[in-house]
Each structure stands twice: as structure tokens, then as C-alpha cells.
Design an enzyme around this catalytic site. Structure first.
Site, short mmCIF file in Angstrom:
data_model
loop_
_atom_site.label_atom_id
_atom_site.label_comp_id
_atom_site.label_asym_id
_atom_site.label_seq_id
_atom_site.Cartn_x
_atom_site.Cartn_y
_atom_site.Cartn_z
N ASP A 98 0.86 -1.18 0.00
CA ASP A 98 0.00 0.00 0.00
C ASP A 98 0.90 1.25 0.00
OD1 ASP A 98 -2.17 1.69 0.00
OD2 ASP A 98 -3.21 0.69 1.63
C1 BGC Z 1 -5.18 3.17 0.26
C2 BGC Z 1 -5.36 2.14 -0.82
C3 BGC Z 1 -5.24 2.79 -2.18
C4 BGC Z 1 -3.93 3.53 -2.29
C5 BGC Z 1 -3.72 4.19 -3.64
C6 BGC Z 1 -3.95 4.05 0.04
O1 BGC Z 1 -3.91 5.12 0.93
O2 BGC Z 1 -5.09 2.52 1.51
O3 BGC Z 1 -6.61 1.52 -0.67
O4 BGC Z 1 -5.37 1.82 -3.18
O5 BGC Z 1 -3.88 4.53 -1.28
O6 BGC Z 1 -4.57 5.25 -3.83
#
Ligand code: BGC
Length: 761
Positions: free
Chosen positions: A285
Site C-alpha cells: 500500500d
Molecule cells: C489506500 C489504498 C489505495 C492507495 C492508492 C492508500 O492510501 O489505503 O486503498 O489503493 O492509497 O490510492
């Protein structure tokens, strides 16, 4: 289901079923020879996922310097980018001007629609109709791929049992069986039949681990779980997504019992690769690799990178470590080179499966982009999904509204006229101007001659009680009041955990004032999480849960409000009476002193709240009525590897065509360990004409009630109770069957789908 202890352990020892992994396929010849040809720097470059912009400011970082990075092979993927034309240029540079011509992967959070926005995922789960999700995901993929994207960070399949957690809106709620079905439907919808087709989007099932179990519902917090709960509740939707062929997975930010998943071999490598035999791409993530330092499991960035790579993370979303300090770690420990090769092979294989080596420009057809975004058929699909996701929580008979000419309807509440809220927290390229609001829908759908007036009462974001006098005056002058209250889009989603799930003060104040007028009030509840609204449940004439419904919110609402279509959605999560009742789940263990209403007895309850939720899991009313006939079992007993069929006829005894969701719950009443009082193991949404009967037959396998032990899944012999009904508490028929032998299973019980057949009579 009692079982012989000695036999059980002999069996466990004999089977070693955890060691029965599926076989991951080997990389292709093309991928293998490419990996051999690459320098270490080029390999590291492939592991880099860079932000091409911010989620609300796409492509803003695609500067000439960024193109130079691509030429040098320093980037493998971009996120927060979009557009067939701008991405075509980026891709052209990668394939024509970098040494090895490896194509880039373009990614975005297309979570419930690209430009045609569907209801938020929790609302989609309320359809109890995986086919609706599959189709929505297909539409999303068609639009997103037309705009140059290969990869979505969806489905989000995190189990959420505490409604304080803001991200409950992004998934299917607390139930592993329902979540597993919604997970596989989305993977199938995004990925279509072949990832190599130019309209298929690779799914990233997220956030692997137990992200939704964050203590107290505080986002990013620790999940302190028993292994049994992890395996029986949190992991099944991920396993279902693996079995549906998800091309990638994203690891969670948080730790499970002290192990931050992004740096944990025990979770990523051991579960995904060794136990499930899955060979897709694992992405971290956002910045999660660097955050291993904050977790306290790495002292510096190089160590954090080495931990993540060794754990099985292939691609680094934005922390910059895999493209930076990881090189130092590799120089210090050349054993990491094998992990590096493995990661590169996963990334190249994903690109190959998407057809990008053979046809890198397939996703950049400008005519397709112009034709497909917001296509009329996509809007129709969004409207259908929105209709199916609404849940009628309460109705004293005042719905559907049948206003007469010259009558006046007051629509009250800022959420009625707020397009942004209908888009939810992840809106990809959804635009406020494409949304038909609830207010517009009512205005367009109301019968001729009916007067619709609007007053907002309080702003959606108001924290302090506002001035509600105008709204009260309007209510008093009207024949019907439609009161639209709840949470706006910014109160749920990432980093939007609340300590209270009661209505925000200004919304509550407005609701109190309008309900006090004594006028007939229909409440439309707009929300991305279960809210505690006992005062509405008590005083409103009807409550329709509309969640956040996407671009077609208004027309869909009008269909249901004025009775064109009967509501048929069901709650995918219980609604609590108060925040203090959380976490509340229907599938609890019984306790030695099960909760009783009688306070004279000391039982498993709070003394200051009833033992039931405000609205239970699976609840949802209809404009019609359904009669359930006797539950029929195909056999009184079944072998551990057999199938037993549970059938029930259901008749629409009302006067309107309507949908019902027939729900099957099972219980193992006697086991070596305490088992849940109910577990959802089947459901089917059916449409019945007035007077029509359909028989729903569920094919149940004993493996669906297998119990997790440290050595694997055990199917115990003994009785299984069967409950069939209209909700988890509205059980209409009971039966039971005996499992006459013991066996083992390699698959988590809740991830196993139930075969369902529907026959008309
Ligand atoms: C979130 C994810 C997301 C990623 C990209 C993160 O802060 O937890 O769910 O896919 O950002 O936007």
C-alpha cells in the site's frame, strides 16, 4: 457436532493438509529470458510504482523529467494517472525509448466505477446479488481501460466488524461468506474472460491481512486476533479472490498480532504463495514499506525494503525504497537477488498476462474513450444497481408515496441536493455534474401536479446545530415530508474513522425538529456506514436506506419511493442501537450465559441496551409479502465429502412484483470449540410476481462448516442445524442434517461457494 478427540488428532497428524498448496505456474520463456538480460538497476526499476499525480490531480507529475526516468527504466508502474492520450505518450516512451522496451502498468483506484459511478461498495453488497457487482465491475473496466488504465486497486474485501472504521464503506461488511461472493464477482467483472483483452482491468484485491480488524475501528491500527478468527473470518474473501484469479493483491498497512503484513513472510509469502499456490503480483500500500520503520520492525529504509522484498512484496507503491535504498541492502546481502528476480518475474508476468508485450498500445484508442465513458448503457447499469441496493428499514405503510395532484411534498436536508456525496469517497473520474441528486430525482419522478419544495435545514458538513426554522415551516405546510439525513461522503472512507456512529449533531437536530412537527415523515438515510438512529426508528413513518448511490441516485430513488419498483436490498451489516454496542455481529459465539432480555439474570449483555441491534444483518422490508413453505432436506445425513440440498418454496403473497433475498444460515451446535450461533452459507435474490412461487435449492457441502485448527480445516461428524429465512432474525424454517464421517478440507469454509438452483412452480 461432537467428535472423537483421539480420532481427530490422528487425522490431523496424518493429513498435513496445510501442506497441500496449489502449484504456481513457472514464468514464461519470454519473462525468464528478459529477467536474465536485465541489470540489477533495471530490475529494481520494475519494482517502482510512482505517483503520476494525486488522486484528485491526476497526471500532474508527468513532467519531462519523469519521461527521462522512464527512458532509463527506473519505473515499472504509475498510479493516479488516466487518459488514453497522455498515457499513450508515456507508454510509447517506455516501449520505444527504454533499453529493453518493457511496457508500463497504469493504475488507479477504480473502486465503484470510473466515470459512471455506481453505489458505494457497502451498498453494492446490500443488493445480495453478485451478478450486479460483476456487471458493475465490467462496466468500470470497460471505461477505465478505454482511458488507458490496466490495473485497479479493487476489490476491497476487508471484513469490517466495527462501524467506527471509516473504510467499512469500501467493502461488503462483516460477513466472510457474503464478502467472498462479492469479491469473486468483482474479480470476474474486472478481469473478464482473458486479461489479454483490451477491455480487461487487472484486479488488486486489498488489503491483504486483517486491515479491517483495526482496534477500536481506528484506521491503520493493530489487529489483535486469534488465528481462528483470522482464518475463518478475515482471510476467506482473499482466498475467494485468489480462486477467482485475481491478478494482484495489495498488502495492508497495519499489523496482525504484531506482524506488519507488508514486512511479514508469515503472511505474504507463506499464505499467498505456499498455502494458496498463487503466483500473482503483490503491491504494497501507499508508502507502507517506509512505514515499517514507524511500526518498529526496521531501523532504516534499506532494512525496511529488504523485509518487504523477502516477505514477498513485489512492487513498492510510492515509498521510493525499492528504487533507492533496497540496492544497498542487496549489496550487503546478495541472497536478496533471488527475491529480486522473483519479484521482477511476477511484475513482468502481470504485464504479459495483460497482453502489453504483444500490444502495448491496445489501451490507448481515443475513439473508444470518447464513445464509452458515461455510455447510456452504463448509466442504466448504475441505476439498476442503485435500485437494487436500497434497503427499506421501516415502513408503517406510508411507502410507496402516492401523492395526489395539488399535494405538497417537502424535501428537507442538504444531503438531498448534494451530488458529491452520491459519488462516495473513491470517485475515480466521477464528476458532480454527472450526478442526478435525490432532490432532482424526486422532482423528475413525482406525478404531475404535485408540488415539491426544498429546504436544506443544515449544511451537510455542519457540526453545530444550525437554523432549522425555515425547514420546519416548510414541513408544517406540506402533506408529506421526505427528510434526507445521514453522513456526507467525507465522514466515511480512508482515515475517516469516527468515535461515534450516531448522526452528526446538526443532522440530528434537524431530524428532531422535523419529526416533532407531527407530519408524516419518510426518512432517506444517506450513509457509508451503519449509523445508530434509534430516534428515527422510533418516530419516522418509514426509513429507506439509500447509502450513496452513484450518478443515477435520483432516478433510482424515484423508482423506489413512488412504487415503480419494490425495494429488495438487505443489510450486509447490522445497524447498532448505539456506538457502545460495537462491534456487533450476528455470527457471535453463544457464550456460557447467552444474552437474555430478562435483566434479573446475569447474561452476556449490557444492562443499559436491549440485546438486539436496531436492525439485524440480512434485514430489509418490501412493498410485498413473502410466505416461506417447509424446508426440505434431500437426505437426513451426508458423508463429509458429499452434498446435501436444502430446498424451500417462497411465494409472493402481496399484490406487487417484488424481490426477496432467501437466506440460509447453518450452525454446528456441538463441537470441540464453541461455534457461531449462525453462519450465512447461502443466499439467493429472486423476483416474484404476485402469487408466484419459486423454490430455492441450496447445495451445501460439509466443508462449508469445517473448523479451523492450527494444522488445517477439519470437517467434524455430527449434527448441523439449518435455518432459512428473510433475515438473520426472521427465520422462517428450520431443519437439520447429520454429517456421518470426518474429513479435512484445504479451503477456508466461508470461501466455498454454495450451488443454488431456482425453479418455478
Ligand atoms: C489506500 C489504498 C489505495 C492507495 C492508492 C492508500 O492510501 O489505503 O486503498 O489503493 O492509497 O490510492
Amino acid at each position: 457436532m461432537a467428535c472423537n478427540r483421539h480420532f481427530l488428532w490422528t487425522l490431523l497428524a496424518a493429513c498435513l493438509f496445510v501442506g497441500t498448496p496449489a502449484q504456481a505456474s513457472e514464468p514464461s520463456e519470454r519473462v525468464t529470458s528478459l529477467v536474465e538480460e536485465m541489470t540489477t538497476e533495471e530490475k529494481l526499476g520494475q519494482l517502482v510504482q510512482a505517483a503520476g499525480g494525486r488522486s484528485k490531480n491526476l497526471n500532474s507529475k508527468l513532467t519531462p523529467e519523469e519521461l527521462d526516468r522512464v527512458r532509463r527504466g527506473e519505473v515499472g508502474s504509475y498510479l493516479h494517472v488516466a487518459g488514453a492520450a497522455p498515457l499513450a505518450e508515456l507508454q510509447r516512451v517506455a516501449v520505444e525509448e527504454s533499453r529493453l522496451g518493457i511496457p508500463l502498468l497504469f493504475a488507479m483506484d477504480v473502486v465503484h466505477g470510473y466515470q459512471t459511478i455506481f453505489p458505494v461498495p457497502l451498498a453494492m453488497a446490500a443488493t445480495w446479488e453478485p451478478e450486479v457487482w460483476r456487471h458493475a465491475a465490467r462496466v468500470s473496466a470497460v471505461e477505465a481501460t478505454a482511458a488507458g488504465l490496466h490495473w485497479t486497486f479493487a476489490p476491497m474485501v476487508d471484513i469490517a466488524r466495527d462501524a467506527r472504521w471509516g473504510r467499512i464503506v469500501e467493502g461488503a461488511g462483516p460477513d466472510p461468506f457474503l464478502s467472498a461472493r462479492m469479491a469473486e464477482a468483482q474479480v470476474q467483472g474486472y478481469q473478464g474472460t482473458s486479461l489479454a483483452d483490451a477491455d480487461t482491468l487487472m484486479a488488486a484485491t486489498k488489503h491483504f491481512g486483517a486491515y479491517g480488524a483495526a482496534l477500536g475501528g481506528r484506521d491503520y491500527g493493530s489487529a489483535d486476533l486469534s488465528a481462528r478468527t483470522l482464518w475463518e473470518v478475515y482471510l476467506p474473501p482473499f482466498e475467494a479472490a485468489v480462486r477467482a484469479g485475481t491478478g494482484s493483491m495489495m498488502t495492508a498497512f497495519n499489523d496482525v498480532s504484531g506482524a506488519p503484513v507488508t514486512g511479514s513472510e508469515e503472511y505474504v509469502d507463506s499464505i499467498l504463495r505456499d498455502q494458496w499456490g498463487w503466483d500473482g503480483l503483490v503491491v504494497s500500500d501507499w508508502n507502507a514499506i517506509a512505514e515499517l520503520i514507524n511500526h518498529g520492525v526496521a531501523s532504516d529504509r534499506a532494512t525496511a525494503g529488504a523485509l518487504a522484498l523477502r516477505a514477498g512484496v513485489d512492487m513498492d507503491m510510492t515509498s521510493g525504497i525499492f528504487g533507492g535504498e533496497l540496492k544497498d541492502a542487496i549489496d550487503a546481502d546478495p541472497a536478496l537477488l533471488a527475491d529480486l528476480d522473483r519479484a521482477v518475474a511476477h511484475i513482468l508476468t502481470a504485464k504479459e498476462r495483460l497482453g502489453l508485450f504483444d500490444n502495448p498500445m491496445a489501451y490507448h484508442d481515443l475513439a473508444r474513450e470518447a464513445e464509452l465513458l458515461m455510455a447510456p448503457a452504463h448509466r442504466d447499469a448504475a441505476r439498476e444497481a442503485a435500485v437494487q441496493s436500497m434497503v427499506l428499514l421501516k415502513n408503517d405503510g406510508s411507502l410507496p408515496l402516492r401523492p395526489q395532484p395539488r399535494e405538497r411534498i417537502a424535501v428537507i436536508g442538504a444531503l438531498a441536493a448534494d451530488p458529491m456525496t452520491q459519488l462516495g469517497s473513491w470517485r475515480a473520474q466521477g464528476k458532480a455534474e454527472d450526478v442526478v441528486t435525490l432532490l432532482d430525482g424526486i422532482r423528475q419522478g413525482v406525478p404531475d401536479g404535485v408540488d415539491v419544495r426544498y429546504a436544506k435545514g443544515a449544511d451537510t458538513g455542519d457540526i453545530e446545530p444550525g437554523d432549522v426554522r425555515e425547514a420546519v415551516r416548510l414541513a408544517k405546510r406540506s402533506d408529506h415530508v421526505v427528510l434526507v439525513v445521514g453522513e456526507d461522503y467525507d465522514l466515511s472512507g480512508e482515515a475517516r474513522s469516527r468515535s461515534s456512529v450516531e448522526l452528526p449533531a446538526a443532522q440530528r437536530n434537524l431530524a428532531d425538529a422535523i419529526l416533532a412537527t407531527g407530519k408524516p415523515v419518510t426518512v432517506l438515510l444517506v450513509t457509508g456506514r451503519p449509523v445508530a438512529v434509534p430516534e428515527l426508528a422510533d418516530k419516522a413513518d418509514a426509513i429507506l436506506l439509500t447509502w450513496m448511490l452513484g450518478v443515477e441516485a435520483g432516478p433510482a430513488l424515484a423508482d423506489v419511493l413512488f412504487g415503480e419498483v419494490s425495494p429488495g436490498g438487505k443489510l450486509p451489516v447490522s445497524f447498532p442501537r448505539a456506538t457502545g454496542q460495537l462491534p456487533f455481529t450476528y455470527d457471535k459465539l453463544p457464550s456460557g450465559r447467552p444474552a437474555e432480555p430478562n435483566l434479573e439474570r446475569d447474561t452476556n449483555r449490557y444492562i443499559d441496551l436491549p440485546i438486539t441491534p436496531l436492525y439485524p444483518f440480512g434485514h430489509g422490508l418490501s412493498y410485498s409479502l413473502f410466505d416461506y413453505g417447509d424446508v426440505v432436506m434431500s437426505a437426513p445425513s451426508v458423508g463429509a465429502d458429499g452434498v446435501v440440498t436444502v430446498s424451500v418454496p417462497v411465494t409472493n403473497t402481496g399484490s406487487q412484483a417484488a424481490d426477496e433475498v432467501v437466506q440460509l444460515y447453518l450452525r454446528d451446535p456441538v463441537s470441540r470449540v464453541s461455534r457461531p450461533v449462525q453462519q450465512l452459507r447461502g443466499f439467493q435474490r429472486i423476483t416474484l410476481q404476485p402469487g408466484e412461487t419459486q423454490t430455492v435449492a441450496f447445495d451445501v457441502q460439509p466443508a462449508q462448516m469445517a473448523v479451523w485448527y492450527p494444522d488445517g480445516w477439519l470437517i467434524e461428524a455430527g449434527e448441523i442445524e439449518v435455518m432459512v429465512g428473510s433475515s438473520s432474525t426472521d427465520i422462517r424454517g428450520r431443519a437439520s442434517f447429520d454429517v456421518v464421517s470426518t474429513s479435512t478440507s484445504v479451503q477456508s469454509a466461508a470461501s466455498i461457494p454454495t450451488g443454488v438452483r431456482v425453479s418455478e412452480r
